[in-house]
Design a protein around this motif. Structure first.
Motif, PDB file in Angstrom:
ATOM      1  N   THR A  25       2.051   1.615  -8.405  1.00  0.00           N
ATOM      2  CA  THR A  25       1.617   2.770  -9.213  1.00  0.00           C
ATOM      3  C   THR A  25       2.833   3.496  -9.762  1.00  0.00           C
ATOM      4  O   THR A  25       2.908   3.814 -10.956  1.00  0.00           O
ATOM      5  CB  THR A  25       0.778   3.739  -8.336  1.00  0.00           C
ATOM      6  OG1 THR A  25      -0.238   2.983  -7.693  1.00  0.00           O
ATOM      7  CG2 THR A  25       0.167   4.855  -9.151  1.00  0.00           C
ATOM      8  N   SER A  82       4.297   9.309   2.351  1.00  0.00           N
ATOM      9  CA  SER A  82       3.199   9.674   3.272  1.00  0.00           C
ATOM     10  C   SER A  82       2.597  11.022   2.929  1.00  0.00           C
ATOM     11  O   SER A  82       1.387  11.213   3.023  1.00  0.00           O
ATOM     12  CB  SER A  82       3.689   9.708   4.720  1.00  0.00           C
ATOM     13  OG  SER A  82       4.229   8.477   5.098  1.00  0.00           O
ATOM     14  N   GLY A  93       0.779  -1.240   0.000  1.00  0.00           N
ATOM     15  CA  GLY A  93       0.000   0.000   0.000  1.00  0.00           C
ATOM     16  C   GLY A  93       0.807   1.286   0.000  1.00  0.00           C
ATOM     17  O   GLY A  93       0.253   2.373   0.160  1.00  0.00           O
ATOM     18  N   GLN A  95      -5.290   4.281   5.125  1.00  0.00           N
ATOM     19  CA  GLN A  95      -6.249   5.298   4.658  1.00  0.00           C
ATOM     20  C   GLN A  95      -6.454   5.187   3.146  1.00  0.00           C
ATOM     21  O   GLN A  95      -7.580   5.214   2.653  1.00  0.00           O
ATOM     22  CB  GLN A  95      -5.706   6.695   5.027  1.00  0.00           C
ATOM     23  CG  GLN A  95      -6.656   7.839   4.734  1.00  0.00           C
ATOM     24  CD  GLN A  95      -7.927   7.751   5.576  1.00  0.00           C
ATOM     25  OE1 GLN A  95      -7.873   7.354   6.737  1.00  0.00           O
ATOM     26  NE2 GLN A  95      -9.062   8.070   4.983  1.00  0.00           N
ATOM     27  N   ARG A  96      -5.342   5.019   2.401  1.00  0.00           N
ATOM     28  CA  ARG A  96      -5.426   4.891   0.932  1.00  0.00           C
ATOM     29  C   ARG A  96      -6.199   3.627   0.550  1.00  0.00           C
ATOM     30  O   ARG A  96      -7.040   3.645  -0.340  1.00  0.00           O
ATOM     31  CB  ARG A  96      -4.012   4.826   0.333  1.00  0.00           C
ATOM     32  CG  ARG A  96      -3.288   6.156   0.406  1.00  0.00           C
ATOM     33  CD  ARG A  96      -1.882   5.980  -0.185  1.00  0.00           C
ATOM     34  NE  ARG A  96      -1.068   7.155   0.017  1.00  0.00           N
ATOM     35  CZ  ARG A  96       0.258   7.159   0.027  1.00  0.00           C
ATOM     36  NH1 ARG A  96       0.925   6.030  -0.143  1.00  0.00           N
ATOM     37  NH2 ARG A  96       0.927   8.268   0.198  1.00  0.00           N
ATOM     38  N   ARG A  97      -5.891   2.543   1.223  1.00  0.00           N
ATOM     39  CA  ARG A  97      -6.580   1.279   0.934  1.00  0.00           C
ATOM     40  C   ARG A  97      -8.074   1.412   1.219  1.00  0.00           C
ATOM     41  O   ARG A  97      -8.920   0.942   0.458  1.00  0.00           O
ATOM     42  CB  ARG A  97      -6.034   0.153   1.848  1.00  0.00           C
ATOM     43  CG  ARG A  97      -4.819  -0.545   1.307  1.00  0.00           C
ATOM     44  CD  ARG A  97      -5.207  -1.562   0.221  1.00  0.00           C
ATOM     45  NE  ARG A  97      -4.194  -1.612  -0.833  1.00  0.00           N
ATOM     46  CZ  ARG A  97      -3.158  -2.421  -0.826  1.00  0.00           C
ATOM     47  NH1 ARG A  97      -2.977  -3.259   0.167  1.00  0.00           N
ATOM     48  NH2 ARG A  97      -2.294  -2.405  -1.810  1.00  0.00           N
ATOM     49  N   VAL A 114      -1.279   6.012   6.863  1.00  0.00           N
ATOM     50  CA  VAL A 114      -1.515   6.588   5.532  1.00  0.00           C
ATOM     51  C   VAL A 114      -1.827   5.482   4.536  1.00  0.00           C
ATOM     52  O   VAL A 114      -2.742   5.592   3.715  1.00  0.00           O
ATOM     53  CB  VAL A 114      -0.292   7.417   5.065  1.00  0.00           C
ATOM     54  CG1 VAL A 114      -0.372   7.740   3.580  1.00  0.00           C
ATOM     55  CG2 VAL A 114      -0.174   8.702   5.883  1.00  0.00           C
ATOM     56  N   ARG A 115      -1.107   4.370   4.617  1.00  0.00           N
ATOM     57  CA  ARG A 115      -1.354   3.268   3.683  1.00  0.00           C
ATOM     58  C   ARG A 115      -2.748   2.681   3.886  1.00  0.00           C
ATOM     59  O   ARG A 115      -3.456   2.366   2.933  1.00  0.00           O
ATOM     60  CB  ARG A 115      -0.265   2.198   3.841  1.00  0.00           C
ATOM     61  CG  ARG A 115       1.089   2.695   3.301  1.00  0.00           C
ATOM     62  CD  ARG A 115       2.170   1.643   3.369  1.00  0.00           C
ATOM     63  NE  ARG A 115       2.697   1.432   4.698  1.00  0.00           N
ATOM     64  CZ  ARG A 115       2.786   0.265   5.308  1.00  0.00           C
ATOM     65  NH1 ARG A 115       2.370  -0.827   4.713  1.00  0.00           N
ATOM     66  NH2 ARG A 115       3.296   0.175   6.508  1.00  0.00           N
ATOM     67  N   GLU A 119      -9.722   3.346  -1.463  1.00  0.00           N
ATOM     68  CA  GLU A 119      -9.754   2.538  -2.693  1.00  0.00           C
ATOM     69  C   GLU A 119     -10.859   1.478  -2.613  1.00  0.00           C
ATOM     70  O   GLU A 119     -11.673   1.326  -3.526  1.00  0.00           O
ATOM     71  CB  GLU A 119      -8.384   1.863  -2.865  1.00  0.00           C
ATOM     72  CG  GLU A 119      -8.240   1.018  -4.116  1.00  0.00           C
ATOM     73  CD  GLU A 119      -7.010   0.108  -4.032  1.00  0.00           C
ATOM     74  OE1 GLU A 119      -6.016   0.456  -3.360  1.00  0.00           O
ATOM     75  OE2 GLU A 119      -7.062  -0.983  -4.636  1.00  0.00           O
ATOM     76  N   GLY A 134       2.306   2.500  -2.527  1.00  0.00           N
ATOM     77  CA  GLY A 134       2.193   3.138  -3.847  1.00  0.00           C
ATOM     78  C   GLY A 134       3.263   2.676  -4.809  1.00  0.00           C
ATOM     79  O   GLY A 134       3.412   3.230  -5.901  1.00  0.00           O
TER      80      GLY A 134
END
Ligand code: DC
Length: 245
Positions: A38, A225, A33, A174-176, A171-172, A179, A35
């Protein structure tokens, strides 16, 4: 007739490396996670080279163990499974597809169950041996960006560029969370549940005895982050001595 998939073996050495063109690797490691995939995909596209997602290979192995009803952490069943298991990759429209025993399983490997199975099965040294051999073969013939957990430390320690892409667990998660929410894949899980899954996988991937996740010697650490994807790509290209255009 046009082929649907391009396998790496379809190319000759000449396709990959003209007499003067250097074959080089970009190794990108980091926790789930952060990134890295990407970033790796964008960098590969900008450089016009192949992107190889090694996590997908461990996911395919994990999927096979689950299908057979095995505990992916248990070498007793997993090791005898290996000689009869074929994992390979091919490309369609520039995107990597992963094949398990000839079946395209790309659409089946992104569940949380398979993520945890991949993390568990990847701690078994014999599984790593088999997949590292495949990864090195792929990297021998062509320039590529390869991402995973042990690319700079074990698979391609001689990679020309090495990055360790990371971000805080919060942060990871939160992104997951965002998504999964957007894709309707939350399945009732809270932010806390996603954070716990990330921490569990980090802990397993970082503390296994064989090829634990850690920055390779000489790797540049990129903490995403507080960076957007464009900023991360710009930083990576800058470190590689390539100016964004
Ligand atoms: O990158 P990913 O989340 O798709 O990887 C899934 C799991 O596979 C990860 O939790 C650990 C394992 N893995 C590994 O051990 N070594 C790699 N090079 C890539 C992935």
């Amino acid at each position: 007739m046009e082929k649907e998939f391009e396998t790496l073996s379809d190319y000759t050495d000449e396709d990959y490396c003209g007499a003067e063109e250097e074959v080089f690797s970009v190794a990108i490691d980091g926790p789930a996670g952060a990134g890295k995939s990407t970033v790796a995909k964008i960098i590969a596209k900008k450089l016009g080279i192949v992107y190889v997602d090694t996590g997908a290979m461990y996911r395919a192995m994990g999927l096979k163990a689950l299908r057979l009803g095995y505990d992916p952490a248990d070498p007793v069943n997993v090791i005898p499974m290996l000689p009869g298991t074929e994992v390979s990759i091919a490309y369609a429209d520039g995107a990597q597809h992963i094949f398990l025993d000839g079946e395209d399983v790309s659409g089946l490997i992104r569940t949380e169950e398979v993520s945890q199975a991949a993390s568990k099965i990847s701690a078994i040294p014999e599984v790593r041996e088999k997949l590292v051999e495949l990864q090195r073969k792929i990297a021998e013939k062509q320039s590529l960006v390869m991402d995973g957990r042990d690319i700079g430390t074990v698979v391609l320690p001689g990679a020309k560029y090495k990055f360790y892409v990371t971000a805080s667990a919060e942060v990871r998660a939160q992104r997951r969370y965002l998504e999964y929410e957007q894709k309707g894949k939350l399945d009732g899980r809270s932010f806390g549940d996603i954070l716990a899954e990330i921490i569990e996988r980090d802990d397993r991937d970082m503390n296994r005895p064989v090829a634990p996740l850690r920055p390779a010697e000489g790797a540049v650490i990129v903490d995403t982050s507080e960076l957007g994807i464009d900023e991360v790509v710009a930083e990576v290209l800058n470190i590689m001595g390539l100016v964004e255009n």
